[in-house]
Write a protein that holds these residues in place. Structure first.
Motif, mmCIF file in Angstrom:
data_model
loop_
_atom_site.group_PDB
_atom_site.id
_atom_site.type_symbol
_atom_site.label_atom_id
_atom_site.label_comp_id
_atom_site.label_asym_id
_atom_site.label_seq_id
_atom_site.Cartn_x
_atom_site.Cartn_y
_atom_site.Cartn_z
ATOM 1 N N ASN A 48 6.962 1.043 -0.909
ATOM 2 C CA ASN A 48 7.825 1.600 -1.951
ATOM 3 C C ASN A 48 9.247 1.045 -1.929
ATOM 4 O OD1 ASN A 48 5.835 3.465 -3.096
ATOM 5 N ND2 ASN A 48 5.994 4.495 -1.120
ATOM 6 N N THR A 51 10.159 -1.513 -6.017
ATOM 7 C CA THR A 51 9.902 -0.696 -7.203
ATOM 8 C C THR A 51 11.189 -0.521 -7.985
ATOM 9 O OG1 THR A 51 10.342 1.348 -5.973
ATOM 10 C CG2 THR A 51 8.046 0.589 -6.070
ATOM 11 N N CYS A 55 8.433 -0.050 -13.206
ATOM 12 C CA CYS A 55 7.091 0.000 -12.607
ATOM 13 C C CYS A 55 6.766 1.375 -12.043
ATOM 14 C CB CYS A 55 6.888 -1.097 -11.556
ATOM 15 S SG CYS A 55 8.091 -1.148 -10.225
ATOM 16 N N LEU A 56 7.759 2.257 -11.920
ATOM 17 C CA LEU A 56 7.494 3.640 -11.539
ATOM 18 C C LEU A 56 7.284 4.528 -12.764
ATOM 19 C CD1 LEU A 56 9.994 4.184 -8.581
ATOM 20 C CD2 LEU A 56 7.509 3.872 -8.465
ATOM 21 N N ASP A 99 -2.802 6.414 -8.087
ATOM 22 C CA ASP A 99 -1.825 5.395 -7.703
ATOM 23 C C ASP A 99 -1.324 4.573 -8.894
ATOM 24 O OD1 ASP A 99 -4.240 4.151 -8.021
ATOM 25 O OD2 ASP A 99 -4.438 3.527 -5.929
ATOM 26 N N PRO A 101 1.553 5.147 -11.353
ATOM 27 C CA PRO A 101 2.640 6.125 -11.506
ATOM 28 C C PRO A 101 2.870 6.585 -12.935
ATOM 29 C CG PRO A 101 3.506 3.936 -10.968
ATOM 30 C CD PRO A 101 2.023 3.880 -10.768
ATOM 31 N N THR A 142 -2.547 -1.536 -10.119
ATOM 32 C CA THR A 142 -2.148 -0.199 -9.696
ATOM 33 C C THR A 142 -1.426 -0.276 -8.355
ATOM 34 O OG1 THR A 142 -4.204 0.149 -8.476
ATOM 35 C CG2 THR A 142 -4.190 0.745 -10.807
ATOM 36 N N GLY A 143 -0.959 0.867 -7.877
ATOM 37 C CA GLY A 143 -0.436 0.942 -6.522
ATOM 38 C C GLY A 143 -1.576 0.997 -5.529
ATOM 39 N N LEU A 163 0.805 6.924 -0.756
ATOM 40 C CA LEU A 163 0.875 6.040 -1.917
ATOM 41 C C LEU A 163 1.985 5.010 -1.744
ATOM 42 C CD1 LEU A 163 0.473 8.634 -4.813
ATOM 43 C CD2 LEU A 163 -1.228 7.035 -3.973
ATOM 44 N N ASP A 164 1.626 3.762 -1.987
ATOM 45 C CA ASP A 164 2.590 2.658 -1.948
ATOM 46 C C ASP A 164 2.584 2.000 -3.322
ATOM 47 O OD1 ASP A 164 4.169 0.469 -1.491
ATOM 48 O OD2 ASP A 164 2.786 -0.522 -0.093
ATOM 49 N N TYR A 165 3.729 2.054 -4.016
ATOM 50 C CA TYR A 165 3.809 1.529 -5.371
ATOM 51 C C TYR A 165 4.310 0.090 -5.431
ATOM 52 C CZ TYR A 165 2.934 6.264 -7.076
ATOM 53 O OH TYR A 165 2.361 7.479 -7.346
ATOM 54 N N ALA A 168 2.107 -1.766 -7.751
ATOM 55 C CA ALA A 168 2.032 -1.290 -9.133
ATOM 56 C C ALA A 168 2.844 -2.201 -10.045
ATOM 57 C CB ALA A 168 2.561 0.141 -9.219
#
Length: 503
Positions: A48, A51, A55-56, A99, A101, A142-143, A163-165, A168
């Motif tokens: 994270n 980001t 993208c979030l 995942d 967001p 996706t994340g 969760l790691d974005y 994403a």
């Protein structure tokens, strides 16, 4: 849960049914930034940390299309013999995904950038099978979910998920085939060959490394069976995110056997996603999809349509590299090898290494010999891929040069390669450190030959009597005395000269 006991034999399955496949391949593009924002795509960052509001999916954030992503999509479409849309746009694909967001994916729906193409793939016996392409469209990844506390790494049984974005929003191209029919018993082989050819094409274009083991290229294997003589497709299963060529083939084969077992016993195939298990080669049920899902697609209001000019498309077409199948056939003809030999080179992952070794000065036969022989053995023993070995094509080319000059024989060359792999330096440094040059001093060779003849009078008499083949024993004695550093051919010449025998 379906297990490997719920199968019929592959032969029985194909005797009653014709397989129909559809392959959906996601390719992660190698752009420096994400598809709709400026966040880095570099691997290995802390979770994270790569980001931004875009993208979030934060309110008010506006996306901007990555131009390199569009260019890569067009290149892929052209290489797949697709039509390139004069006008296309993005859409929102709405669904709940832990995942993702934004709770929607920015993708393309009814207006993909590339459509109606094909890819010719070559099977192991040289037969060419044409796979028709339905579409290639742009979207975002996706994340990443990490399920913690369970035994399998899946959500079932886990105590919590992380969760790691960072991933994403990374650019993806999804390439979807039309239904693949007519492959019969070779359907799994066709699936594997298609994904392999697609991977090579993607790499040749330079738009992605397409490393399946790293998730940069993933395949969904859709499969159904039709009774012999029928013309209506059966209910399909979707084996998701298969991440190796071998697994693509195994997943298709397993599903053929599983479908046939269900149908032959009077059962009904459930339309569902399935998970492939590498350890057993089997699949298990994932998510039931009894009806077509309504993703409520609608045009993405925050992005303008993409309208690549025909001039730009043609400029990109003119810049396409030689495509993999064309290149392989050209090299096979230049090298004078069989289709089976070329397939072995491909299976070993040696083609580009051999070409680079030739470019560095080696002849084709020598380059193939060392990569497919000594180096392939070393890779197998160490559990590494050939391109992971600690030796470069230029270093292999130098070894072949030393052999050609007579400074090394094959035995010594193997020791040089061993030294390079062990981190002892360049080929020349290993030769110097280990003292591995061929003994070319005629005086030293003559002395060793005289000693071998004097020590083996019975063998010498046989040679004088016309049994030239017996010279091999004396050559061996000389090679032993010189620690394998003599030129065996020259040693034999000297032995026969000394004994007054013509070779």
């Amino acid at each position: 849960m379906t297990t490997t006991t719920d199968l019929v034999s592959y032969e029985d399955a194909l005797a009653s049914y014709d397989p129909v496949m559809g392959l959906e391949v996601h390719v992660e593009l190698g752009t420096k930034t994400k598809m709709f924002c400026g966040c880095s795509t570099a691997l290995g960052a802390d979770p994270n940390t790569q980001t931004c509001p875009v993208c979030l999916g934060l309110p008010g954030a506006l996306p901007v299309v990555n131009a390199t992503g569009v260019e890569s999509a067009i290149k892929i479409g052209l290489a797949l013999n697709c039509e390139i849309a004069e006008w296309c746009r993005f859409a929102r694909k709405n669904y709940f995904y832990p995942d993702m967001p934004k709770n929607f994916q920015t993708s393309q729906y009814d207006e993909p950038i590339a459509f109606d193409g094909y890819l010719d793939v070559q099977l192991e016996d040289g037969e060419v099978f044409r796979v028709e392409i339905e579409r290639a469209h742009m979207e975002e990844d996706t994340g990443k979910s990490t399920h913690v506390g369970g035994a399998t790494g899946r959500i079932h049984g886990a105590s919590h998920s992380l969760l790691d974005y960072n991933r994403a929003g990374i650019p993806l191209i999804e390439i979807v085939t039309k239904p693949i029919v007519g492959a019969g018993e070779r359907a799994p082989e066709v699936a594997k060959a298609y994904v392999r050819e697609l991977r090579e094409l993607i790499r040749a274009l330079g738009v992605s490394e397409a490393r399946m083991e790293m998730g940069q290229m993933r395949c969904d294997v859709n499969l159904s069976l039709m009774p012999k003589g029928a013309d209506k497709f059966g209910t399909r299963s979707e084996t998701k995110n298969v991440n190796s060529l071998r697994s693509v083939e195994r997943a298709a084969r397993f599903e053929i056997q599983r479908h046939a077992a269900v149908l032959s016993s009077g059962g009904t195939i459930v339309q569902e996603t399935r998970h492939f298990h590498e350890d057993t080669g089997s699949t298990t049920s994932g998510r039931v999809k009894e009806e077509a899902e309504d993703y409520r697609y609608f045009p993405e209001p925050d992005l303008v349509p993409v309208a690549p000019s025909r001039e730009w498309v043609e400029e990109l077409r003119a810049g396409l590299p030689e495509l993999p199948l064309v290149r392989r056939n050209r090299l096979r003809e230049e090298w004078g090898i069989s289709a089976t030999d070329m397939q072995a080179i491909l299976n070993a992952g040696a083609l580009d290494l051999i070409v680079a070794t030739i470019d560095a000065g080696a002849d084709a036969a020598s380059a193939r010999k060392w990569w497919m022989g000594e180096l392939a053995r070393s890779a197998n023993e160490s559990g590494k891929a050939l391109d992971e070995l600690a030796i470069t094509p230029a270093q292999v080319a130098r070894v072949t040069e030393l052999v050609a000059k007579g400074d090394l024989n094959d035995k010594l060359a193997r020791q040089v390669i061993e030294g390079v792999l062990a981190g002892e330096g360049t080929p020349d440094e290993v030769v110097e450190k280990r003292g591995l040059k061929v003994v070319s001093d005629e005086g030293a060779l003559t002395a060793a030959v005289d000693e071998a003849i004097a020590g083996n009078p019975a063998i010498a008499d046989k040679i004088r009597g016309g049994k030239v083949a017996a010279a091999g024993a004396l050559v061996g004695a000389v090679m032993k005395a010189t620690r394998g550093q003599a030129d065996a051919a020259r040693v034999k010449e000297l032995i026969l000269q000394k004994l007054g025998v013509e070779g």
